[in-house]
Design a protein around this motif. Structure first.
Motif, mmCIF file in Angstrom:
data_model
loop_
_atom_site.group_PDB
_atom_site.id
_atom_site.type_symbol
_atom_site.label_atom_id
_atom_site.label_comp_id
_atom_site.label_asym_id
_atom_site.label_seq_id
_atom_site.Cartn_x
_atom_site.Cartn_y
_atom_site.Cartn_z
ATOM 1 N N SER A 276 0.837 -1.193 0.000
ATOM 2 C CA SER A 276 0.000 0.000 0.000
ATOM 3 C C SER A 276 0.876 1.247 0.000
ATOM 4 N N TYR A 301 -2.229 -1.215 -3.363
ATOM 5 C CA TYR A 301 -3.422 -0.493 -2.916
ATOM 6 C C TYR A 301 -3.015 0.957 -2.663
ATOM 7 N N ARG A 303 -4.067 4.332 -1.132
ATOM 8 C CA ARG A 303 -5.099 4.854 -0.231
ATOM 9 C C ARG A 303 -4.938 6.349 -0.019
ATOM 10 N N LYS A 304 -6.011 6.961 0.432
ATOM 11 C CA LYS A 304 -6.002 8.407 0.679
ATOM 12 C C LYS A 304 -5.164 8.711 1.909
#
Ligand code: SF4
Length: 309
Positions: A276, A301, A303-304
């Motif tokens: 991530s 992944y 992610r914010k």
């Protein structure tokens, strides 16, 4: 309570009283013998300082023994921008928790907390990294949960009791090992809690910096198999050169290599794994991370980045 804390850390008079008593017993002869030595040392220090000013750079001992200074007459100067690896202190839970780490006396340490419908488990504050962006640099709590453990790491029994206190855990989406530290420092506790959570019918996730094999000095992947349903490895950067200045692994650039190898081993052993990154690292870097993840054969992944907590 705050005063009580101060008293706790105030040095006691014992040490200095002991020294004064010894001074009282000192004879004049001893003092006279000692004084010339002190004067000599003062002179040597003064001369050393003067020599440094004239770039001779010799220590008093080097001068006494008439030796060249270590590293030659002009030894390389230390770069003040290079940060000391503070892992030793991190390991003792000393350099985190932010300014409020000793506030809120009487509060309980948080072993489990609930966020976004997930059950989170905080096993330790130990970490092999000292990430510049880590929440614990600034504060002892995360969304109101005190994750800075002032009373030590919990046992598996304490964690299970804390989860039991939340009632029916089937209402959560998953149990996530993620707190103010690297969970793989606590493999025995992680395994016991994961087994218990599985027995309750809840899936498990491990959020890790991927350095667990270096931390434990063994391959921990087989211990995760069947216990952890998803291993999320925080990649953070596309290369060791970019990773180390941000994440400051105690293993140096080997930390990054070990993380990549860890993900590879997860894949090879059939442990569901992903990398991530946060979206704020820039499109180019995200693309580079994607290429790296593809090379390893695990998904990435994105992610914010969470700014408030
Ligand atoms: S790896 Fe995680 S817990 Fe450790 S310093 Fe980085 S962000 Fe914090």
């Amino acid at each position: 309570m705050k005063n009580g804390k101060n008293n706790e850390f105030r040095p006691t008079g014992g040490g200095s009283a002991g020294k004064n008593a010894a001074a009282g017993r000192e004879t004049r002869e001893n003092r006279e013998n000692r004084e010339p030595r002190e004067r000599r040392e003062n002179r040597e220090i003064r001369e050393a300082r003067e020599n440094r000013e004239t770039h001779e750079n010799r220590t008093p001992r080097e001068m006494r023994e008439n030796r060249e200074p270590r590293g030659g007459k002009n030894p390389p100067q230390k770069d003040s921008r290079v940060r000391k690896n503070t892992f030793v202190e991190r390991d003792k839970n000393k350099n985190g928790g932010g300014r409020d780490k000793n506030n809120a006396d009487g509060r309980k340490d948080t072993y489990v907390y609930v966020l976004d419908g997930n059950l989170y488990i905080n096993l330790t504050n130990k970490c092999s990294n000292g990430c510049s962006f880590c929440v614990r640099n600034e504060r002892a709590s995360y969304y109101g949960n005190y994750l800075w453990l002032r009373h030590g790491d919990p046992t598996a029994e304490k964690v299970i009791a804390a989860i039991g206190g939340l009632g029916d855990i089937k209402r959560f989406k998953e149990a996530v090992f993620c707190g103010f530290g690297e969970p793989t420092y606590k493999m025995a506790e992680l395994a016991a809690v994961a087994d218990w959570v599985h027995a309750q019918g809840l899936p498990t996730r491990l959020n890790t910096n991927g350095q667990g094999n270096l931390i434990n000095k063994r391959d921990i992947v087989p211990e995760l198999k069947g216990r952890i349903d998803l291993v999320n490895v925080s990649l953070n950067a596309s290369s060791a050169e970019k990773y180390q200045p941000i994440c400051r692994s105690m293993f140096g650039e080997n930390g990054f290599a070990a993380m990549i190898e860890f993900a590879r081993l997860c894949k090879r052993n059939g442990v569901n794994c992903r990398f991530s990154v946060v979206d704020c690292i820039g499109e180019e870097e995200v693309a580079a991370c994607k290429r790296l993840a593809e090379g390893v054969g695990v998904p990435l992944y994105v992610r914010k980045y969470i700014t408030d907590s």
